[in-house]
Design an enzyme around this catalytic site. Structure first.
Site, short mmCIF file in Angstrom:
data_model
loop_
_atom_site.label_atom_id
_atom_site.label_comp_id
_atom_site.label_asym_id
_atom_site.label_seq_id
_atom_site.Cartn_x
_atom_site.Cartn_y
_atom_site.Cartn_z
N GLU A 57 0.83 -1.21 0.00
CA GLU A 57 0.00 0.00 0.00
C GLU A 57 0.87 1.26 0.00
O GLU A 57 0.57 2.24 -0.68
CB GLU A 57 -0.90 -0.01 1.24
CG GLU A 57 -2.23 0.64 1.03
CD GLU A 57 -3.20 0.28 2.15
OE1 GLU A 57 -4.23 -0.33 1.86
OE2 GLU A 57 -2.92 0.61 3.33
N GLU A 59 2.22 1.74 -3.38
CA GLU A 59 1.14 2.22 -4.26
C GLU A 59 0.90 3.71 -4.03
O GLU A 59 0.76 4.48 -4.99
CB GLU A 59 -0.14 1.42 -3.94
CG GLU A 59 -1.28 1.70 -4.90
CD GLU A 59 -2.56 0.93 -4.52
OE1 GLU A 59 -2.53 0.14 -3.56
OE2 GLU A 59 -3.57 1.16 -5.18
N CYS A 69 -8.81 -2.26 3.69
CA CYS A 69 -8.72 -3.43 4.61
C CYS A 69 -10.06 -3.87 5.16
O CYS A 69 -10.21 -5.00 5.59
CB CYS A 69 -7.86 -3.09 5.83
SG CYS A 69 -6.27 -2.45 5.45
N SER A 90 -7.21 1.73 -2.57
CA SER A 90 -5.98 0.97 -2.80
C SER A 90 -6.38 -0.37 -3.41
O SER A 90 -7.40 -0.95 -3.03
CB SER A 90 -5.27 0.73 -1.47
OG SER A 90 -4.34 -0.32 -1.60
N LYS A 126 -15.79 -10.52 7.49
CA LYS A 126 -14.71 -11.32 6.90
C LYS A 126 -15.24 -12.65 6.38
O LYS A 126 -14.65 -13.26 5.49
CB LYS A 126 -13.60 -11.56 7.94
CG LYS A 126 -12.83 -10.31 8.30
CD LYS A 126 -11.86 -9.89 7.20
CE LYS A 126 -11.19 -8.58 7.53
NZ LYS A 126 -10.38 -8.08 6.40
N GLU A 172 -16.10 -11.63 3.01
CA GLU A 172 -14.94 -11.23 2.21
C GLU A 172 -14.24 -12.44 1.59
O GLU A 172 -13.89 -12.44 0.40
CB GLU A 172 -13.94 -10.45 3.07
CG GLU A 172 -12.73 -9.95 2.29
CD GLU A 172 -11.70 -9.27 3.19
OE1 GLU A 172 -11.12 -9.93 4.06
OE2 GLU A 172 -11.49 -8.06 3.01
N GLU A 194 -13.54 -11.90 -6.66
CA GLU A 194 -12.44 -11.02 -7.08
C GLU A 194 -11.17 -11.28 -6.28
O GLU A 194 -10.08 -10.87 -6.69
CB GLU A 194 -12.78 -9.54 -6.85
CG GLU A 194 -14.09 -9.03 -7.36
CD GLU A 194 -15.24 -9.17 -6.38
OE1 GLU A 194 -15.38 -10.24 -5.75
OE2 GLU A 194 -16.01 -8.21 -6.25
N CYS A 204 -11.04 -2.05 14.23
CA CYS A 204 -11.28 -3.49 14.45
C CYS A 204 -11.39 -3.87 15.93
O CYS A 204 -12.01 -4.86 16.27
CB CYS A 204 -10.18 -4.30 13.80
SG CYS A 204 -9.96 -3.92 12.07
#
Ligand code: FES
Length: 583
Positions: free
Chosen positions: A280, A283, A300, A320, A359, A362, A367, A506
């Site tokens: 990241e 980037e 994230c 990102s 999650k 996710e 993808e 989190c």
């Protein structure tokens, strides 16, 4: 500030005008029972558990919404008060599925605690109940109407705190229900699966979709290599499930427990978090120097990703392209680790322990798969891990301190603070500053991005020639404010934005240990748990910057080549796309 003086149970008190009876009582250690009340979030006077008597008044009043006035005399423990609270509780219980012994919230249920505290041992009112539906279609959240007590805490959190607003009240009187819009399943509305409804539900009406049996089955399968990775925030909350004070990091006992549960390898998502910073950070530098899309926004948090994909798809180029640390760790386990250990990725089961319910969704996203193989196979919450430890009869507080397994269990302090709002930003700046200045900078506590405020901004002089403008926000309603600013062109000079779906990041995720509303009146769980991470960063971990991690250096030397290189892009980056906006 104007003040008012009044009496409570004969004791004279002076408090700022506008203070409720509930708040004032707490200041002099008088406990008034509550159920629907959720500090600063749900103050609607619905459940009537907090009734008190005002001398001379005919009706009892709800202490959670009644402001004290000059000269009033409040009585919190009269026969009338006790009787009214008890009858109200009996009525709530009469419409509640009381299979308490098999309820996931047994012993952590605010209704059960109240029944015990108020001496209610039987329910005289029996009859029809208003809801029986169990909605388990969502990947992440199960909603059981038979346990809902209509306190509307979930409605307030989903709407006012998270700005998602997929839960609401329908019907009147006996037919009242809390439901997703149009009576649909949570899977068929715009739920971002953050789980904030779960951690704010006083009973077992909302819970995560359990993946425990899948984990047990994998561990029992001799053909599978079962690897676990644990997110940074889990260590800040798991101890609460075993009676440790909030904010106690239990990293080493957790590693020992995971080994005893039967996982073949015990690794840490912090490894993936450090790699995330390399990817990241590179980037971001690329975008700053090559005129790429700015501000760049972190990716994230799966709750945040769902939010932008459905509400602000026009801003997806700002994200990102980095996968989350959960996915990055999994992708490297299924590629580099599998190759170097001669394991077919199809025979490997990667289990993640996360503070997050989203999650579970996710890891299923197409993808994020690499050549059709998911990075992570099963995700369990902090609460599910605690249940597994209890089921296995592991005496958590007696466990020796153990370390994670080598290499993929290595992580830096920068990775640990990912679990708190501002942590990803601070971790990134630590690495960027070192790389751009070509030295090991010692002042690395970026206090300006720490703390529980919903939105934080800062400008950091990363080099004498480069001042980086940063913004950090957490929780859906704060994210919404940021996106409105972005839309209005007010953030054009900002370089980097960290957004996390849950308030406080989190540490306060929807998969964390559930804290009763009463305790939240006195402590800020976001701050307490974040402390555990900052202590680990400052005192426990050997390295505090991602690029200094020997494990990170090794993975790039041995396997990835360079950050944002060809292999990294194949394994560790992804794309996002507009998703239909479900009402
Ligand atoms: Fe005051 Fe519910 S009415 S806590």
């Amino acid at each position: 500030m104007k003040e008012v003086t009044f009496k409570i149970n004969g004791q004279e008190m002076t408090v700022p005008e506008g203070t409720t009876i509930l708040e004032a009582a707490r200041q002099c250690n008088i406990d008034i029972p509550t159920l629907c009340y959720l500090k600063d979030v749900n103050e609607i006077g619905a459940c009537r558990m907090c009734l008190v008597e005002i001398a001379g008044a005919r009706a009892l009043q709800a202490a959670c919404v009644y402001p004290v006035a000059n000269g009033i005399e409040v009585l919190t423990n009269t026969p009338n008060v006790r009787e009214a609270r008890r009858v109200n509780l009996e009525l709530i219980l009469s419409n509640h599925n009381r299979e308490c012994t098999t309820c996931i919230r047994s012993e952590n249920c605010e209704l059960q605690t109240l029944a015990t505290d108020l001496g209610v041992s039987e329910v005289p009112f029996e009859g029809e109940v208003s809801g029986t539906l169990v909605d388990d279609k969502s990947d992440s959240i199960v909603r059981d109407e038979s346990k809902c007590i209509l306190c509307k805490r979930c409605v307030a959190v989903c709407g006012d705190v998270q700005n998602v607003a997929v839960l609401g009240s329908v019907g009147r009187g006996f037919t009242s229900q809390v439901q997703p819009v149009f009576g649909r399943s949570l899977a068929d509305v715009g739920c971002i699966r953050c789980g904030q409804c779960i951690v704010n539900c006083p009973v077992g009406a909302l819970k995560e979709k359990s993946s425990i049996q899948e984990v047990w089955d994998a561990i029992a399968d001799p053909t599978k290599t079962v690897i676990v990775e644990t997110a940074p925030a889990v260590r800040a909350s798991l101890g609460e499930e075993f009676g440790y004070p909030m904010g106690t990091p239990v990293t080493d006992q957790m590693a020992a427990a995971l080994r005893r549960l039967g996982f073949d390898k015990v690794f840490d998502t912090g490894f993936g978090a450090d790699v995330t910073i390399m990817e990241e950070g590179t980037e971001l530098l690329g975008r700053v120097t090559n005129g790429g899309v700015l501000p760049m926004i972190t990716s994230c948090s799966p709750g945040w990703i769902s939010y932008i994909e459905t509400n602000y798809p026009e801003f997806l180029p700002h994200l990102s392209t980095c996968k989350s640390p959960q996915q990055i760790t999994g992708a490297l386990l299924k590629s580099h680790y599998a190759e170097t250990n001669g394991i077919d990725p199809k025979d490997m089961v990667v289990v993640s322990v996360m503070p997050c319910t989203a999650k579970k969704y996710e890891l299923k996203r197409e993808e994020l798969k690499v050549d059709g193989i998911p990075d992570v196979d099963i995700s369990i919450t902090t609460r599910e891990l605690a249940r597994m430890i209890k089921e296995a009869r592991i005496m958590f507080d007696q466990l020796p301190k153990e370390e994670f397994d080598d290499y993929y269990g290595e992580y830096t302090g920068a990775a640990v603070i990912f679990g708190a709002t501002g942590g990803v930003m601070e971790a990134a700046v630590r690495t960027l500053a070192d790389i751009l200045n070509k030295k090991d900078i010692q002042a690395i506590d970026y206090e300006m991005v720490r703390g529980v405020q919903g939105i934080k901004t800062a400008t950091v002089d990363v080099t004498p020639d480069l001042a980086v403008k940063l913004l950090v926000a957490s929780g859906g309603s704060n994210i919404e404010k940021v996106m409105q600013q972005l839309k209005a062109g007010e953030l054009a000079d900002t370089h980097f934005i960290e957004l996390m779906g849950c308030p406080g990041g989190c540490v306060n995720g929807g998969g964390q240990s559930i804290v009763p509303a009463k305790d939240k009146m006195d402590i800020d769980i976001r701050a307490e748990r974040a402390k555990a991470l900052y202590v680990s960063d400052a005192k426990i971990t050997k390295y505090r910057k991602s690029h200094q991690s020997p494990a990170v250096i090794r993975i790039y030397d041995e396997y990835l080549g360079e950050p944002n290189g060809h292999k990294s892009h194949h394994l560790l980056h992804t794309t996002y796309s507009q998703k239909p906006k479900l009402v």
